[in-house]
Design an enzyme around this catalytic site. Structure first.
Site, PDB file in Angstrom:
ATOM      1  N   ARG A 277       1.113  -1.386  -0.089  1.00 29.58           N
ATOM      2  CA  ARG A 277       0.084  -0.072  -0.321  1.00 29.58           C
ATOM      3  C   ARG A 277       0.861   0.548   0.055  1.00 29.58           C
ATOM      4  O   ARG A 277       0.991   2.536  -0.672  1.00 29.58           O
ATOM      5  CB  ARG A 277      -1.046   0.266   1.541  1.00 29.58           C
ATOM      6  CG  ARG A 277      -2.138   0.936   1.664  1.00 29.58           C
ATOM      7  CD  ARG A 277      -2.670   1.340   2.755  1.00 29.58           C
ATOM      8  NE  ARG A 277      -2.533   0.211   3.217  1.00 29.58           N
ATOM      9  CZ  ARG A 277      -4.137  -0.699   3.186  1.00 29.58           C
ATOM     10  NH1 ARG A 277      -5.222  -0.242   2.678  1.00 29.58           N
ATOM     11  NH2 ARG A 277      -3.985  -1.682   3.981  1.00 29.58           N
ATOM     12  N   TYR A 317     -14.258  -2.441   4.443  1.00 28.56           N
ATOM     13  CA  TYR A 317     -13.824  -2.270   5.639  1.00 28.56           C
ATOM     14  C   TYR A 317     -14.583  -1.280   6.673  1.00 28.56           C
ATOM     15  O   TYR A 317     -14.378  -0.765   7.330  1.00 28.56           O
ATOM     16  CB  TYR A 317     -12.660  -2.187   5.362  1.00 28.56           C
ATOM     17  CG  TYR A 317     -11.700  -3.045   4.899  1.00 28.56           C
ATOM     18  CD1 TYR A 317     -11.453  -4.208   5.228  1.00 28.56           C
ATOM     19  CD2 TYR A 317     -10.431  -2.816   3.901  1.00 28.56           C
ATOM     20  CE1 TYR A 317     -10.401  -5.107   4.879  1.00 28.56           C
ATOM     21  CE2 TYR A 317      -9.837  -4.004   3.147  1.00 28.56           C
ATOM     22  CZ  TYR A 317      -9.633  -5.089   4.103  1.00 28.56           C
ATOM     23  OH  TYR A 317      -8.860  -6.118   3.184  1.00 28.56           O
ATOM     24  N   CYS A 343     -26.407  -3.392  -7.272  1.00 28.41           N
ATOM     25  CA  CYS A 343     -28.142  -4.173  -6.390  1.00 28.41           C
ATOM     26  C   CYS A 343     -27.835  -4.472  -4.951  1.00 28.41           C
ATOM     27  O   CYS A 343     -28.116  -4.696  -4.191  1.00 28.41           O
ATOM     28  CB  CYS A 343     -29.229  -4.754  -7.271  1.00 28.41           C
ATOM     29  SG  CYS A 343     -30.828  -4.794  -6.415  1.00 28.41           S
ATOM     30  N   TYR A 371      -5.255  -2.451  -3.672  1.00 29.19           N
ATOM     31  CA  TYR A 371      -6.709  -2.147  -3.513  1.00 29.19           C
ATOM     32  C   TYR A 371      -7.691  -2.261  -3.827  1.00 29.19           C
ATOM     33  O   TYR A 371      -9.126  -2.035  -3.272  1.00 29.19           O
ATOM     34  CB  TYR A 371      -6.400  -2.816  -2.090  1.00 29.19           C
ATOM     35  CG  TYR A 371      -5.888  -3.387  -1.245  1.00 29.19           C
ATOM     36  CD1 TYR A 371      -5.065  -4.947  -1.377  1.00 29.19           C
ATOM     37  CD2 TYR A 371      -4.424  -2.852  -0.087  1.00 29.19           C
ATOM     38  CE1 TYR A 371      -4.210  -5.532  -0.877  1.00 29.19           C
ATOM     39  CE2 TYR A 371      -3.596  -3.155   0.339  1.00 29.19           C
ATOM     40  CZ  TYR A 371      -2.968  -4.257   0.273  1.00 29.19           C
ATOM     41  OH  TYR A 371      -1.631  -5.064   0.675  1.00 29.19           O
TER      42      TYR A 371
END
Length: 416
Positions: A277, A317, A343, A371
């Site tokens: 990340r 998350y 939906c 991510y």
């Protein structure tokens, strides 16, 4: 995110207006900055200059071939967790001798592929995996280089879904069992012990848990030395977080590394790191367009063309991504729920955002380089978005948008 800045009220990626990219490539669309990627890797490499160290990018964060190619050219190694990721990094030009293979569920076929490729190391996560790897290496007439991923039982203080260093997590070998498993490995004929590994979680902004985990690992390293097991490298994993909003705590790479390097000074151990990340998160944005505005009695909804199938993190998350207009619009703001067309009531990208909006406006979802695309899906038969990498004034389409016809081509109706 200095690579993404406003010029005359329009948000740019380096020297390219995001509005131009939306016009050229459509929305939703992922946009990455070469400059931001290079700067993020440079931060680590500058702090490690002069040391025997290797930055192994965690491929699961963003596995686009162009991103991998760029990092490989600048000397990065790679941390993979599947045979598919191994094939990706090789296709991107990676040196097999700079690849470490992590993950709790390596298959025999994946092990065989990695062994024949000649990777740097397997990060072994269980006794059962160790036995299987030894058997596969014996079948090939070779020895598998290994480290054990040791679970130091350190609380990283992060979201429970991305915490990996506690006793209750599925990852790694329990700290109290690691010494015995190293002895077991030393007695096997087709593995070669080369190092030790740990990874305690993701999106960590406090260096203290890293240092606590390292202290426990170094104690184990010294115990193993008394057993005659000498290690050649120590893999400290990744997990260093990024700033998602202005009031987030922030840790520099230097502040993260300095206490670790001080503890390792004088030890003849090669240092491996596995940032993911931190290298790509703030190097990417997701572009989306407002389809409808739907004011309500309780909430106001801005329905955009990106959705939870594109960016899963908010729904998965409850994570925060800053959402900003690509073109600054004058006028009063309202509080909006930024939602997609999928939906599901959980299909949201941001709650309660103060924005001045009109139908057709472009929005940029920031800090989306990690991510994002890698976790996207085809839920609701939605083709996955295009990916574009900006280099100065040039924009390169590095993954074209999928089509529905391509999705259907993998399926077939019953014959009768």
């Amino acid at each position: 995110m200095s690579a993404f800045c406003r010029r005359d009220g329009v948000l740019h990626a380096e020297s390219v207006a995001l509005s131009e990219l939306a016009a050229d490539f459509g929305t939703p669309c992922w946009v990455y900055s070469r400059q931001a990627l290079e700067r993020a890797l440079d931060e680590f490499q500058q702090e490690l200059r002069g040391l025997d160290a290797l930055v192994c990018y965690a491929v699961k964060a963003n596995s686009n071939l162009a991103v991998l190619d760029l990092l490989a050219r600048r000397g990065a190694g790679f941390d993979i967790v599947s045979g598919g990721e191994l094939k990706r990094v090789l296709a991107a030009g990676a040196d097999p001798g700079r690849i470490v293979f992590s993950g709790v569920g390596k298959t025999a076929a994946e092990m065989e592929l990695a062994l024949t490729t000649g990777i740097l190391c397997f990060n072994v996560e269980s006794a059962a995996e160790l036995e299987r790897l030894n058997d596969v290496a014996a079948k090939l007439g070779t020895r598998a280089p290994i480290s054990l991923r040791v679970n130091p039982d350190v609380d990283a203080g992060t979201h429970p879904y991305i915490s990996t260093g506690l006793k209750e997590n599925k990852f790694g070998v329990a700290y109290d069992e690691a010494r015995a498993l190293y002895r077991q490995a030393a007695a096997l004929g087709n593995v070669e012990i080369t190092g030790i590994d740990c990874h305690i979680g993701s999106q960590l902004l406090d260096p203290a848990p890293f240092a606590e985990a390292l202290d426990k690992l170094l104690l184990l390293v010294d115990q193993l030395a008394t057993d005659g097991i000498v290690l050649h490298h120590i893999d400290l994993g990744g997990g260093l977080g990024i700033r998602y909003r202005d009031d987030d705590a922030s840790t520099t790479v230097a502040a993260y590394l300095q206490p670790l390097l001080a503890r390792l000074a004088g030890r003849p151990l090669r240092i491996l790191l596995e940032p993911g990340r931190r290298l790509v998160g703030n190097a990417g944005v997701l572009l989306t367009r407002v389809e409808y505005l739907k004011p309500g009695e309780v909430k106001n909804f801005a329905i955009v063309d990106a959705a939870m199938n594109d960016l899963a993190r908010p729904a998965l998350y409850g994570s925060w991504h800053e959402i900003v207009p690509v073109v600054t619009r004058p006028g009063a703001t309202r509080r909006w729920e930024i939602v997609g067309p999928v939906c599901e009531s959980g299909d949201f990208l941001g709650h309660d955002r103060a924005l001045a909006l009109a139908g057709g406006d472009l929005l940029a979802i920031l800090s989306a380089g990690a991510y994002g695309m890698v976790m996207s899906s085809n839920y609701n038969t939605r083709p996955r978005a295009a990916e574009v990498l900006v280099d100065g004034a040039q924009a390169h389409l590095v993954r074209r948008r999928e089509t529905v016809d391509e999705l259907l081509a993998l399926e077939q109706r019953l014959p009768c």
